[in-house]
Design a protein around this motif. Structure first.
Motif, PDB file in Angstrom:
ATOM      1  N   GLN A   1     -15.746 -10.179 -22.743  1.00 21.59           N
ATOM      2  CA  GLN A   1     -16.691  -9.788 -21.702  1.00 21.59           C
ATOM      3  C   GLN A   1     -15.960  -9.758 -20.369  1.00 21.59           C
ATOM      4  OE1 GLN A   1     -19.897 -12.625 -21.758  1.00 21.59           O
ATOM      5  NE2 GLN A   1     -20.004 -12.591 -23.973  1.00 21.59           N
ATOM      6  N   LEU A   2     -16.193  -8.708 -19.592  1.00 24.03           N
ATOM      7  CA  LEU A   2     -15.607  -8.591 -18.255  1.00 24.03           C
ATOM      8  C   LEU A   2     -16.724  -8.333 -17.261  1.00 24.03           C
ATOM      9  CD1 LEU A   2     -13.347  -8.293 -16.155  1.00 24.03           C
ATOM     10  CD2 LEU A   2     -13.060  -5.919 -16.939  1.00 24.03           C
ATOM     11  N   ASN A   3     -16.832  -9.207 -16.272  1.00 20.74           N
ATOM     12  CA  ASN A   3     -17.787  -9.048 -15.182  1.00 20.74           C
ATOM     13  C   ASN A   3     -16.997  -8.900 -13.891  1.00 20.74           C
ATOM     14  OD1 ASN A   3     -20.153  -9.702 -16.872  1.00 20.74           O
ATOM     15  ND2 ASN A   3     -19.166 -11.695 -16.966  1.00 20.74           N
ATOM     16  N   CYS A   4     -17.505  -8.085 -12.981  1.00 21.28           N
ATOM     17  CA  CYS A   4     -16.803  -7.844 -11.724  1.00 21.28           C
ATOM     18  C   CYS A   4     -17.813  -7.695 -10.598  1.00 21.28           C
ATOM     19  CB  CYS A   4     -15.939  -6.590 -11.838  1.00 21.28           C
ATOM     20  SG  CYS A   4     -14.946  -6.273 -10.364  1.00 21.28           S
ATOM     21  N   ASN A   5     -17.464  -8.212  -9.427  1.00 18.43           N
ATOM     22  CA  ASN A   5     -18.326  -8.085  -8.260  1.00 18.43           C
ATOM     23  C   ASN A   5     -18.310  -6.678  -7.672  1.00 18.43           C
ATOM     24  OD1 ASN A   5     -15.619  -8.472  -7.353  1.00 18.43           O
ATOM     25  ND2 ASN A   5     -16.368  -9.067  -5.343  1.00 18.43           N
ATOM     26  N   GLU A   6     -17.382  -5.829  -8.103  1.00 23.59           N
ATOM     27  CA  GLU A   6     -17.286  -4.441  -7.634  1.00 23.59           C
ATOM     28  C   GLU A   6     -17.829  -3.529  -8.729  1.00 23.59           C
ATOM     29  OE1 GLU A   6     -17.249  -1.133  -6.289  1.00 23.59           O
ATOM     30  OE2 GLU A   6     -16.296  -2.454  -4.809  1.00 23.59           O
ATOM     31  N   PRO A   7     -18.995  -2.911  -8.502  1.00 27.43           N
ATOM     32  CA  PRO A   7     -19.623  -2.105  -9.560  1.00 27.43           C
ATOM     33  C   PRO A   7     -18.828  -0.866  -9.976  1.00 27.43           C
ATOM     34  CG  PRO A   7     -20.876  -1.947  -7.512  1.00 27.43           C
ATOM     35  CD  PRO A   7     -19.809  -2.984  -7.294  1.00 27.43           C
ATOM     36  N   LEU A   8     -17.862  -0.422  -9.174  1.00 30.39           N
ATOM     37  CA  LEU A   8     -17.072   0.756  -9.542  1.00 30.39           C
ATOM     38  C   LEU A   8     -15.947   0.440 -10.529  1.00 30.39           C
ATOM     39  CD1 LEU A   8     -16.826   2.556  -6.076  1.00 30.39           C
ATOM     40  CD2 LEU A   8     -18.371   3.040  -7.986  1.00 30.39           C
ATOM     41  N   VAL A   9     -15.671  -0.837 -10.748  1.00 29.02           N
ATOM     42  CA  VAL A   9     -14.626  -1.223 -11.704  1.00 29.02           C
ATOM     43  C   VAL A   9     -15.179  -1.086 -13.114  1.00 29.02           C
ATOM     44  CG1 VAL A   9     -13.254  -3.160 -12.572  1.00 29.02           C
ATOM     45  CG2 VAL A   9     -13.452  -2.784 -10.116  1.00 29.02           C
ATOM     46  N   PRO A  10     -14.514  -0.298 -13.968  1.00 25.93           N
ATOM     47  CA  PRO A  10     -14.971  -0.190 -15.362  1.00 25.93           C
ATOM     48  C   PRO A  10     -14.767  -1.519 -16.080  1.00 25.93           C
ATOM     49  CG  PRO A  10     -12.880   0.952 -15.081  1.00 25.93           C
ATOM     50  CD  PRO A  10     -13.318   0.500 -13.709  1.00 25.93           C
ATOM     51  N   THR A  11     -15.736  -1.910 -16.878  1.00 23.06           N
ATOM     52  CA  THR A  11     -15.656  -3.208 -17.554  1.00 23.06           C
ATOM     53  C   THR A  11     -15.549  -3.084 -19.074  1.00 23.06           C
ATOM     54  OG1 THR A  11     -18.065  -3.368 -17.559  1.00 23.06           O
ATOM     55  CG2 THR A  11     -16.906  -4.416 -15.720  1.00 23.06           C
ATOM     56  N   GLY A  12     -15.407  -1.876 -19.568  1.00 19.32           N
ATOM     57  CA  GLY A  12     -15.305  -1.649 -21.008  1.00 19.32           C
ATOM     58  C   GLY A  12     -13.868  -1.597 -21.477  1.00 19.32           C
ATOM     59  N   GLU A  13     -13.672  -0.989 -22.626  1.00 13.20           N
ATOM     60  CA  GLU A  13     -12.357  -0.959 -23.269  1.00 13.20           C
ATOM     61  C   GLU A  13     -11.315  -0.158 -22.504  1.00 13.20           C
ATOM     62  OE1 GLU A  13     -12.340  -0.168 -27.427  1.00 13.20           O
ATOM     63  OE2 GLU A  13     -13.722  -1.796 -27.862  1.00 13.20           O
ATOM     64  N   GLN A  14     -11.722   0.632 -21.510  1.00  8.55           N
ATOM     65  CA  GLN A  14     -10.759   1.366 -20.697  1.00  8.55           C
ATOM     66  C   GLN A  14     -10.104   0.471 -19.646  1.00  8.55           C
ATOM     67  OE1 GLN A  14     -14.037   1.435 -20.493  1.00  8.55           O
ATOM     68  NE2 GLN A  14     -14.795   2.354 -18.616  1.00  8.55           N
ATOM     69  N   ASN A  15     -10.634  -0.745 -19.434  1.00 10.45           N
ATOM     70  CA  ASN A  15     -10.087  -1.663 -18.445  1.00 10.45           C
ATOM     71  C   ASN A  15      -8.854  -2.366 -19.017  1.00 10.45           C
ATOM     72  OD1 ASN A  15      -9.813  -4.344 -16.990  1.00 10.45           O
ATOM     73  ND2 ASN A  15     -11.315  -3.271 -15.726  1.00 10.45           N
ATOM     74  N   LEU A  16      -7.803  -2.472 -18.205  1.00 14.74           N
ATOM     75  CA  LEU A  16      -6.558  -3.078 -18.671  1.00 14.74           C
ATOM     76  C   LEU A  16      -6.706  -4.562 -18.998  1.00 14.74           C
ATOM     77  CD1 LEU A  16      -3.924  -1.357 -16.356  1.00 14.74           C
ATOM     78  CD2 LEU A  16      -4.417  -0.877 -18.757  1.00 14.74           C
ATOM     79  N   ILE A  17      -7.649  -5.245 -18.382  1.00 13.08           N
ATOM     80  CA  ILE A  17      -7.884  -6.656 -18.710  1.00 13.08           C
ATOM     81  C   ILE A  17      -8.372  -6.774 -20.154  1.00 13.08           C
ATOM     82  CG2 ILE A  17      -9.337  -8.666 -18.211  1.00 13.08           C
ATOM     83  CD1 ILE A  17      -9.299  -7.728 -15.245  1.00 13.08           C
ATOM     84  N   ILE A  18      -9.325  -5.939 -20.533  1.00 15.39           N
ATOM     85  CA  ILE A  18      -9.844  -5.940 -21.906  1.00 15.39           C
ATOM     86  C   ILE A  18      -8.753  -5.505 -22.882  1.00 15.39           C
ATOM     87  CG2 ILE A  18     -11.537  -4.894 -23.469  1.00 15.39           C
ATOM     88  CD1 ILE A  18     -12.753  -6.947 -21.534  1.00 15.39           C
ATOM     89  N   GLN A  19      -7.978  -4.498 -22.507  1.00 18.25           N
ATOM     90  CA  GLN A  19      -6.883  -4.047 -23.366  1.00 18.25           C
ATOM     91  C   GLN A  19      -5.845  -5.153 -23.567  1.00 18.25           C
ATOM     92  OE1 GLN A  19      -5.285  -0.266 -22.050  1.00 18.25           O
ATOM     93  NE2 GLN A  19      -7.347   0.567 -21.762  1.00 18.25           N
ATOM     94  N   ALA A  20      -5.564  -5.925 -22.525  1.00 20.06           N
ATOM     95  CA  ALA A  20      -4.614  -7.031 -22.641  1.00 20.06           C
ATOM     96  C   ALA A  20      -5.151  -8.103 -23.590  1.00 20.06           C
ATOM     97  CB  ALA A  20      -4.322  -7.626 -21.267  1.00 20.06           C
ATOM     98  N   ALA A  21      -6.451  -8.394 -23.506  1.00 19.16           N
ATOM     99  CA  ALA A  21      -7.057  -9.382 -24.415  1.00 19.16           C
ATOM    100  C   ALA A  21      -6.958  -8.905 -25.860  1.00 19.16           C
ATOM    101  CB  ALA A  21      -8.514  -9.635 -24.029  1.00 19.16           C
ATOM    102  N   GLN A  22      -7.182  -7.623 -26.095  1.00 20.63           N
ATOM    103  CA  GLN A  22      -7.079  -7.072 -27.442  1.00 20.63           C
ATOM    104  C   GLN A  22      -5.648  -7.150 -27.959  1.00 20.63           C
ATOM    105  OE1 GLN A  22      -8.757  -3.200 -26.641  1.00 20.63           O
ATOM    106  NE2 GLN A  22     -10.847  -3.890 -27.037  1.00 20.63           N
ATOM    107  N   ALA A  23      -4.679  -6.837 -27.085  1.00 20.17           N
ATOM    108  CA  ALA A  23      -3.269  -6.912 -27.472  1.00 20.17           C
ATOM    109  C   ALA A  23      -2.858  -8.358 -27.760  1.00 20.17           C
ATOM    110  CB  ALA A  23      -2.391  -6.315 -26.374  1.00 20.17           C
ATOM    111  N   PHE A  24      -3.359  -9.297 -26.962  1.00 19.58           N
ATOM    112  CA  PHE A  24      -3.086 -10.717 -27.189  1.00 19.58           C
ATOM    113  C   PHE A  24      -3.593 -11.146 -28.561  1.00 19.58           C
ATOM    114  CE2 PHE A  24      -4.582 -15.110 -27.060  1.00 19.58           C
ATOM    115  CZ  PHE A  24      -3.419 -15.781 -26.717  1.00 19.58           C
ATOM    116  N   ARG A  25      -4.825 -10.763 -28.860  1.00 17.22           N
ATOM    117  CA  ARG A  25      -5.437 -11.120 -30.140  1.00 17.22           C
ATOM    118  C   ARG A  25      -4.635 -10.528 -31.304  1.00 17.22           C
ATOM    119  NH1 ARG A  25      -9.990 -10.926 -28.089  1.00 17.22           N
ATOM    120  NH2 ARG A  25     -10.324  -8.703 -28.259  1.00 17.22           N
TER     121      ARG A  25
END
Length: 111
Positions: free
Chosen positions: A54-78
């Protein structure tokens, strides 16, 4: 066992940036010289029970789905560690998007 960590991602200024050809992963190779600034974004990371990150952000323009590099990094870590661990991320944006001050360097916050 600690189940959360706070990270700082300082804003930076590129003193020199050269963009080279594309890499196999679709990104471009870069050579740069940067200076970190005294302010930036912060990221709180907490272990959670799956079934997805799950990715939450105070800036609504930041994508929070699988296109976000934070989520991609978590997937790569796993995938790399072979463990079914999932994370909740809270991203607090301070660096304006598109301002040329990219906060891409993540450093642990000292206490």
């Amino acid at each position: 066992m600690m189940n959360s960590v706070s990270l700082k991602s300082p804003a930076k200024i590129n003193l020199m940036l050269s963009v080279h050809g594309p890499r196999g992963d679709g990104f471009h190779a870069l050579t740069s010289v940067v200076v970190a600034l005294d302010f930036g974004d912060s990221l709180q990371v907490r272990l959670i029970t799956g079934p997805q990150d799950q990715l939450n952000c105070n800036e609504p323009l930041v994508p929070t789905g699988e296109q976000n590099l934070i989520i991609q990094a978590a997937q790569a870590f796993r995938a790399r560690c072979g463990q079914a661990v999932y994370f909740e991320f809270q991203l607090e944006k301070q660096v304006p998007m598109g301002a040329g001050l990219g906060g891409g360097v993540v450093m642990p916050q000292s206490h």
